[in-house]
Structures are given as C-alpha cells and as structure tokens.
Design a protein around this motif. Structure first.
Motif, PDB file in Angstrom:
ATOM      1  N   LYS A  74       8.150   0.841 -13.560  1.00 32.97           N
ATOM      2  CA  LYS A  74       8.006   1.495 -12.266  1.00 32.97           C
ATOM      3  C   LYS A  74       6.923   0.785 -11.436  1.00 32.97           C
ATOM      4  O   LYS A  74       7.109   0.510 -10.241  1.00 32.97           O
ATOM      5  CB  LYS A  74       7.588   2.957 -12.494  1.00 32.97           C
ATOM      6  N   HIS A  75       5.842   0.503 -12.144  1.00 33.38           N
ATOM      7  CA  HIS A  75       4.722  -0.170 -11.507  1.00 33.38           C
ATOM      8  C   HIS A  75       5.172  -1.508 -10.920  1.00 33.38           C
ATOM      9  O   HIS A  75       4.898  -1.810  -9.746  1.00 33.38           O
ATOM     10  CB  HIS A  75       3.628  -0.373 -12.568  1.00 33.38           C
ATOM     11  N   ASN A  76       5.900  -2.231 -11.773  1.00 36.54           N
ATOM     12  CA  ASN A  76       6.403  -3.534 -11.329  1.00 36.54           C
ATOM     13  C   ASN A  76       7.278  -3.386 -10.089  1.00 36.54           C
ATOM     14  O   ASN A  76       7.110  -4.113  -9.097  1.00 36.54           O
ATOM     15  CB  ASN A  76       7.229  -4.174 -12.445  1.00 36.54           C
ATOM     16  N   ALA A  77       8.178  -2.449 -10.189  1.00 40.13           N
ATOM     17  CA  ALA A  77       9.117  -2.224  -9.083  1.00 40.13           C
ATOM     18  C   ALA A  77       8.345  -1.874  -7.826  1.00 40.13           C
ATOM     19  O   ALA A  77       8.631  -2.424  -6.744  1.00 40.13           O
ATOM     20  CB  ALA A  77      10.058  -1.097  -9.468  1.00 40.13           C
ATOM     21  N   ASP A  78       7.319  -0.992  -7.999  1.00 38.73           N
ATOM     22  CA  ASP A  78       6.521  -0.585  -6.839  1.00 38.73           C
ATOM     23  C   ASP A  78       5.831  -1.781  -6.219  1.00 38.73           C
ATOM     24  O   ASP A  78       5.819  -1.929  -4.975  1.00 38.73           O
ATOM     25  CB  ASP A  78       5.451   0.442  -7.276  1.00 38.73           C
ATOM     26  N   ARG A  79       5.283  -2.609  -7.143  1.00 39.49           N
ATOM     27  CA  ARG A  79       4.567  -3.765  -6.626  1.00 39.49           C
ATOM     28  C   ARG A  79       5.503  -4.701  -5.867  1.00 39.49           C
ATOM     29  O   ARG A  79       5.184  -5.195  -4.780  1.00 39.49           O
ATOM     30  CB  ARG A  79       3.883  -4.514  -7.774  1.00 39.49           C
ATOM     31  N   MET A  80       6.672  -4.862  -6.477  1.00 36.02           N
ATOM     32  CA  MET A  80       7.646  -5.727  -5.823  1.00 36.02           C
ATOM     33  C   MET A  80       8.016  -5.172  -4.450  1.00 36.02           C
ATOM     34  O   MET A  80       8.111  -5.918  -3.465  1.00 36.02           O
ATOM     35  CB  MET A  80       8.894  -5.852  -6.704  1.00 36.02           C
ATOM     36  N   LEU A  81       8.142  -3.884  -4.405  1.00 38.40           N
ATOM     37  CA  LEU A  81       8.484  -3.219  -3.145  1.00 38.40           C
ATOM     38  C   LEU A  81       7.381  -3.451  -2.109  1.00 38.40           C
ATOM     39  O   LEU A  81       7.667  -3.814  -0.947  1.00 38.40           O
ATOM     40  CB  LEU A  81       8.632  -1.713  -3.411  1.00 38.40           C
ATOM     41  N   GLU A  82       6.126  -3.277  -2.608  1.00 39.54           N
ATOM     42  CA  GLU A  82       4.970  -3.482  -1.737  1.00 39.54           C
ATOM     43  C   GLU A  82       4.978  -4.895  -1.182  1.00 39.54           C
ATOM     44  O   GLU A  82       4.827  -5.096   0.036  1.00 39.54           O
ATOM     45  CB  GLU A  82       3.640  -3.287  -2.523  1.00 39.54           C
ATOM     46  N   ASP A  83       5.158  -5.805  -2.161  1.00 39.74           N
ATOM     47  CA  ASP A  83       5.174  -7.227  -1.764  1.00 39.74           C
ATOM     48  C   ASP A  83       6.240  -7.471  -0.700  1.00 39.74           C
ATOM     49  O   ASP A  83       5.993  -8.142   0.329  1.00 39.74           O
ATOM     50  CB  ASP A  83       5.452  -8.129  -2.974  1.00 39.74           C
ATOM     51  N   ALA A  84       7.411  -6.921  -1.009  1.00 35.96           N
ATOM     52  CA  ALA A  84       8.527  -7.119  -0.084  1.00 35.96           C
ATOM     53  C   ALA A  84       8.163  -6.554   1.286  1.00 35.96           C
ATOM     54  O   ALA A  84       8.377  -7.220   2.319  1.00 35.96           O
ATOM     55  CB  ALA A  84       9.765  -6.411  -0.655  1.00 35.96           C
ATOM     56  N   LYS A  85       7.567  -5.347   1.242  1.00 35.82           N
ATOM     57  CA  LYS A  85       7.192  -4.706   2.514  1.00 35.82           C
ATOM     58  C   LYS A  85       6.196  -5.566   3.269  1.00 35.82           C
ATOM     59  O   LYS A  85       6.343  -5.814   4.487  1.00 35.82           O
ATOM     60  CB  LYS A  85       6.559  -3.336   2.232  1.00 35.82           C
ATOM     61  N   ALA A  86       5.186  -6.071   2.516  1.00 33.72           N
ATOM     62  CA  ALA A  86       4.154  -6.899   3.133  1.00 33.72           C
ATOM     63  C   ALA A  86       4.776  -8.163   3.732  1.00 33.72           C
ATOM     64  O   ALA A  86       4.448  -8.564   4.865  1.00 33.72           O
ATOM     65  CB  ALA A  86       3.095  -7.269   2.081  1.00 33.72           C
TER      66      ALA A  86
END
Lengths: 348, 164
Positions: B99-111
């Motif tokens: 989940k953490h990974n996915a969240d981070r990836m999402l964050e990264d993508a958003k950024a």
C-alpha cells in the motif's frame, strides 16, 4: 441350632444330678455293706470310694499303674539330725505289701516322719515325676518347633510347627498384647511358658494312670507366687499409688479402701491358685466318681452307662484343660497389665 | 484337709523345674520362635508396603504422563498459534508495504503531473506571450495611424500580460 445344645445341656445337668444322687446313695450303701460284712476276705482292706478317689488326685511316693505294676519312687528326706537321706519308697513296704518303718522313717498319709517329727521331704513323688515328664515334653516339643523355624526360615510353617504356632500367636495377640499393652514383650516368655506348662500339665493329667499335676495345690501355688512376684516387682509408681493412695477417694473412705486394696494384692494370686487347683481336681474327682459307680453297683449295665458319661466328661475335661490354661494366663497378663499401666491422667 | 495343704517338696521341685523350664524355653524356644514370627511379620508388612508404594508410583507415573501429554498439547497449540500470528503479521506487513509503495507511486505520479502541468503552463504562457507579441506586431504594423491609440492599445496588452 440354638435350642439343641441347650436341651443337651439340660439333659446333661439332669444326668449329673441323678448320678450324684446315685453316687451318694452308692457310697452309703457301700459303707453299710462294709459295716455288715466287716473287712472283706483277703489281705487287702478295700478302701471306701472317696478314699480311693482322694488317693488318686493326691500326690504319692509311689506310682501305681495297676496291681503289680507299681513304680517305687525315690525318697529324699532331710532332717537336722541325720542330714540328707535318699532311698527307695519300696522300703516302706514288706513283701506282703504291708506298710513298715524303714530306718526309723515312717510313712503316714503320704507324709514321712522320723519318730514323731515330720521331715523335710524332697522326694521324687508321682507329681514330681509328672513335673519332669511335663517339662521334658515341653522342652522336646517347643525346641523342635523352634528348630523348625530355623529350618523353614521364610517359609510357611508345617507339621508340629503349624500346630503350635497358632497357639503361640493366640497367647501373644489375644491374651498378652491386649492386656499388658506396649511393654508386653518383656513378659511374653513367662506367659508363654505358663500357658504351655498348664496346658500340657492339664492334658497329661487326663491320661489314664498319670498324676494330677496341675490339680495339685502346691503346683498352682508356686505358679501363683511367680505371678505375684512378677506383678509386684514390675508394678510402677502409678500401680502403688492406686493401692496406697487411691485417687479420687474421700479421706474417711481411705480407711476402708486401703486395707481392701492391700488384701487385693494377695487375693489376686490366691484366686489363680484356687481356680486352677479346683477346676482340675474337680474334673478328676467327677471322672473317678463316674468310674467308681461301676464298682459300687457291681453291674455291667451301670458300667456301660458310666463309660458313656466318662467319655462325655473326658471331652469336657479336654475343653477345661485349654480353658484353665487360657484363664490362668489371661488373669496373669491382666494383673501385670494393671501393674505396668501408665496413668490415664483422668484420675480414674 | 490333706488335699488343700501344699507339700513342701513339690513346691521346691515345681519352683526349680518351672524356673529351669522358663530359662531354657526363653533361650531355646521363645526367643528364636518370636524373632522368626516378628521377622515374618515385618517381611510381610514390608512386602505389603512395597506393593502399596509401587501402586502409588504407578499412579504418580500415570499422572506425570498425563501432565506431560497435556504440556505437549499446550506447547503444540502455542506453536500453532504463534505460527498463525506470524503468518498474519507477515501478511499484514506485506499488505502495508504494498500500500505504501502504491501510495508513494501515486504521490510521485501526482508530483510529476503537477510539474509537467507547470512546465506546460509555462510553455503555454510563453507561446501566448509570443503569439501576443506577434499579434501586437501585426496590429502595430497595420494601425500606426494614430500614435496615441496605438500606445494605449499596447499598454493595455502589456497590462493584461502582467496580470496573467
């Protein structure tokens, strides 16, 4: 089951009564007969039945088995003037069986006199012989039994050993242990010896021709004296306190209680002496009386009847032999038990 | 009466023989017999005691076995429970990490999207500015009749660009 022995007992009692009546009348009849005829023919003076019976239950300086079968026993006498003298009692009789004096000694009613003074008589009489036989038999039987214990160590008893062992255990567990308490082992050898001595003496006394050892008052007196000595020597402070200062008795009563207690010390062994003597002698007298009936009535029918009764009484006497040995041992243990008992602490 | 008077000789012999008998029998008969009887009694008692003890030992052994079994069962249950817990924990951890990974990836993508957006906006602004300049150029080139009007227009444009 209950009524049968009872009715038998009643029958026996009536039988007894009739017999005693017959005996009394027989004696009277006999006495009359003797008076009428005077002394019967022959050298022998026929003695009365009661004299014959008394002679049989008494001690004697010779052992008469049957006419012509008499064992003359050694006479041992001591006088201050002559010292110790040993000779055969045969010397008191001449070849016609008449009583004679020997060397100044005179035999009269089983007592030996030197001139007119009675002597100290240590003769091996009939009862002393019985005593030796009894002691010898006891030693033989009991030592062989004790050998059997060594031989069959750790095994079940067999033979004579298995016959004697229950008696020893009975004396130990039923008579001595419950009456004396924890210190019973000290007194066990004496009580066992006492029991077996009386039992064997009683049984030997029932044999035809044997002497009346345990029915002799000298024998029972000696045994009673031993019991008296053992009881009072082993008496502890509690025992003497009970006699001399019985607890819980008011002072005026002590005047009565004290002599009673002191007399009690002596009446206890006295009762032992009389009980054994009377029970055994009475049994012998009854048996001899029954046998004498035949000779009083001089009839074979009476002989058959008396033989049946003699058989019955003999069986009863076997029972009495055991019971008297039991009773003497029981009361001795009881007296010793009272003497060694520790205070209960309740002043009772 | 004669029957009741004890004879001194018989008393003497009776005392001597009875005492002798007592000592001989005590030594030769009663002592060995009573010792053997006692030995037998104690050996029987010892055998009975031993049997009783063996019985007790058996019972305690059985109880021990049962206790051991119970403990083993408990141990097994404990191990199973721990294993289940461990598995659960690992599962949960893995899930959390994913989940953490996915969240981070999402964050990264958003950024990334944001920065791209900014860049795009910048480009757009530049393009618009250039385009405006071109437009202005074209307008200036066309309408230079009135200087004043032209100046006002240019100022208006510049104002608008500034605001943007």
């Amino acid at each position: 089951m209950e009524s049968r022995p009872k009715s038998a007992q009643i029958r026996l009692k009536t039988g007894f009564f009739v017999l005693i009546l017959a005996l009394i009348s027989g004696t009277i009849f006999n006495a009359f007969a003797q008076e009428e005829h005077g002394a019967p023919a022959g050298e022998h003076k026929a003695p009365g039945v009661s004299e014959v019976i008394i002679e049989h239950v008494m001690d004697n300086h010779m052992w008469h088995f049957f006419d012509g079968g008499t064992l003359y026993l050694p006479v041992i006498v001591y006088t201050e003037e002559r010292g110790l003298d040993v000779f055969s009692s045969h010397h008191f009789y001449d070849e016609h069986h008449n009583r004679v004096e020997y060397n100044g000694y005179r035999l009269d009613h089983n007592k030996i006199y030197l001139g007119e003074t009675p002597v100290l008589d240590f003769s091996i009489t009939k009862n002393v012989m019985m005593l030796f036989i009894n002691a010898g038999l006891l030693l033989f039987v009991l030592i062989s039994v004790s050998r059997a214990y060594r031989r069959n160590a750790g095994k079940a008893p067999k033979g004579l050993q298995s016959f004697i062992e229950p008696i020893i255990l009975f004396v130990k567990d039923e008579i001595v242990k419950p009456n004396i308490g924890p210190k019973y082992e000290r007194y066990l050898p004496y009580l066992l010896t006492l029991f077996f001595f009386i039992l064997f003496g009683n049984l030997l006394g029932l044999l035809p021709g044997s002497g009346n050892l345990t029915g002799n008052i000298a024998v029972t007196m000696t045994l009673a004296v031993f019991t008296f000595l053992i009881t009072n020597v082993s008496g502890n402070a509690n025992y003497w306190k009970h006699i001399l200062w019985t607890p819980g008795v008011p002072l005026p009563l002590r005047v009565i209680i004290l002599p009673v207690e002191i007399i009690g010390i002596f009446t206890k062994p006295f009762s032992l002496m009389i009980r054994l003597f009377a029970a055994i002698t009475a049994g012998h007298i009854v048996l001899l009386s029954l046998i004498s009936l035949t000779f009083i009535f001089q009839s074979w029918l009476v002989g058959v009847g008396s033989a049946i009764f003699v058989l019955f009484i003999s069986l009863i006497e076997l029972l009495v032999a055991g019971i008297q040995a039991y009773v003497f041992t029981l009361f001795t243990s009881l007296y010793i038990g009272l003497a060694v008992e520790e205070s209960h602490g309740d002043g009772h | 009466m004669e029957l009741l008077t004890p004879g001194s000789g018989l008393i003497f012999w009776q005392a001597v023989v009875f005492l002798g008998l007592f000592f001989l029998l005590s030594k030769l008969a009663w002592k060995p017999i009573l010792t053997s009887l006692k030995e037998r009694e104690t050996s029987i008692q010892a055998a009975l005691d031993a049997a009783e003890k063996a019985k007790e030992e058996m019972a305690s052994l059985k109880a021990g076995n049962e206790k051991l079994m119970k403990e083993a069962r408990e141990e097994r249950d404990k191990i199973l429970r721990e294993a289940r817990d461990a598995a659960n924990r690992i599962h949960d951890d893995a899930q959390a990490a994913a989940k953490h990974n996915a969240d981070r990836m999402l964050e990264d993508a958003k950024a990334m999207i944001n920065s791209e957006k900014q860049a795009a906006m910048k480009d757009v602004r530049e393009i618009v500015a250039k385009f405006s300049l071109e437009v202005a150029e074209k307008v200036i080139k066309k309408n230079l009749s009135s200087d004043k009007a032209q100046q006002e227009l240019a100022q208006g444009f510049a104002k608008d660009i500034k605001v943007n």
